[in-house]
Design an enzyme around this catalytic site. Sequence first.
Site, short mmCIF file in Angstrom:
data_model
loop_
_atom_site.label_atom_id
_atom_site.label_comp_id
_atom_site.label_asym_id
_atom_site.label_seq_id
_atom_site.Cartn_x
_atom_site.Cartn_y
_atom_site.Cartn_z
N LYS A 191 0.94 -0.57 -0.04
CA LYS A 191 0.22 -0.19 0.19
C LYS A 191 0.58 1.10 -0.08
CE LYS A 191 -3.95 -2.61 -0.48
NZ LYS A 191 -3.38 -3.88 -0.07
N ASN A 192 0.53 2.39 0.33
CA ASN A 192 0.88 3.38 -0.41
C ASN A 192 1.87 3.92 0.56
OD1 ASN A 192 -1.21 3.38 -2.37
ND2 ASN A 192 -0.90 5.92 -2.58
#
EC number: 2.6.1.59
Length: 382
Positions: A191-192
């Site tokens: 994920k980011n």
Amino acid sequence: MANYKHIGFNKPYLTGKETIYITDAVASGKISGNGKYTQLCQEYFENKYGFEKCLLTTSCTDALEMAAILIDIQPGDEVIMPSYTFVSTSNAFVLRGANIIFADSSPDNPNIDASKIESLITSKTKAIVPVHYAGIACDMDAIMEIANRYNLFVIEDAAQAIDSYHIGKDGVKKALGSIGHLAAFSFHETKNIISGEGGMLVINDTQFSNRAEIIWEKGTNRSAFFRGEVDKYGWVDIGSSFLPSEVIAAFLWAQIEQLEDIQIKRKSIWNQYYAGLQQLAADKNFKLPQIPDNATNNAHMFYLVFESLEKRMEAIERLKSKSIYAVFHYLSLHKSPFYQDKHKGGELSWSDHYSNALLRLPMYYELSNEDVATIISTLKNE
């Protein structure tokens, strides 16, 4: 075979502060969870995005399982969600005895087609679970209107949607995860922002706030005890060990501090892909991701949608020949070995199309402009 630079699909980004904060957490003597770093993370998300209440969890899966408990899913209840999603979206409700009613994706993107939801509602429907694929907002105006009309809960699966927004018909911009009654985020290493494994439950409907803390703390009122609200704590409800250790929270805090920088870099990579592949997409008849007017782009992923499985496999093999690793994504859950005999609906043609034709390109902070240019030129077969 030529010796090409290896470009992997994902590489976890470290800011440099993770081990410093982990060491601090360990030195504090409070590493079991719900300590300083847990509080820092939760308060940050509440303040920045307008979430009513946040609870860090050991995974997004755990956050979804907490949501299923909170809305009191019972055997035989029905939950509507897209078929094109990760198994955790469904598992959380199946574990409580729910029947999953799968909806098709939109022709424009893999998000649930909001226009297909109302026809799936029955007297047994309890909730709608929109999944914001690639961090792009579902049509939350339509979904919330349907939910309010039929008195249904909305649980946003916002696993991929940190720092992304929905723009309503009224022009109001709201963070994804702040719109439904509950929401679940992921901080998995893809994920980011990340904590290895990790997630978060967002409680926007305050009727769930107190019980959420109890479920989070193994069914006890331990959190209330530590705040001095009760003189002893005990077993008061069902629950499990959903809260993460301070080590995980400390790692996440280092990432949160660099969120703005991470987002700037990821959006730069996304824009380079988009600009470099526009003409090729038109020539080769594949589609680039489209950001609808009601959504913002958090650059979680960059994907291509080909005409067919064969065209996608050709692209995968072409990239692999240059040591570039691109991957496909979900297989339609309604056709999974576990659920195919339980699925009572018909064909979900767009979900199947994305299962067969969607390809995710490498996307991570340390991907250089040269790497992206190499990927683009390889797809162009240059």
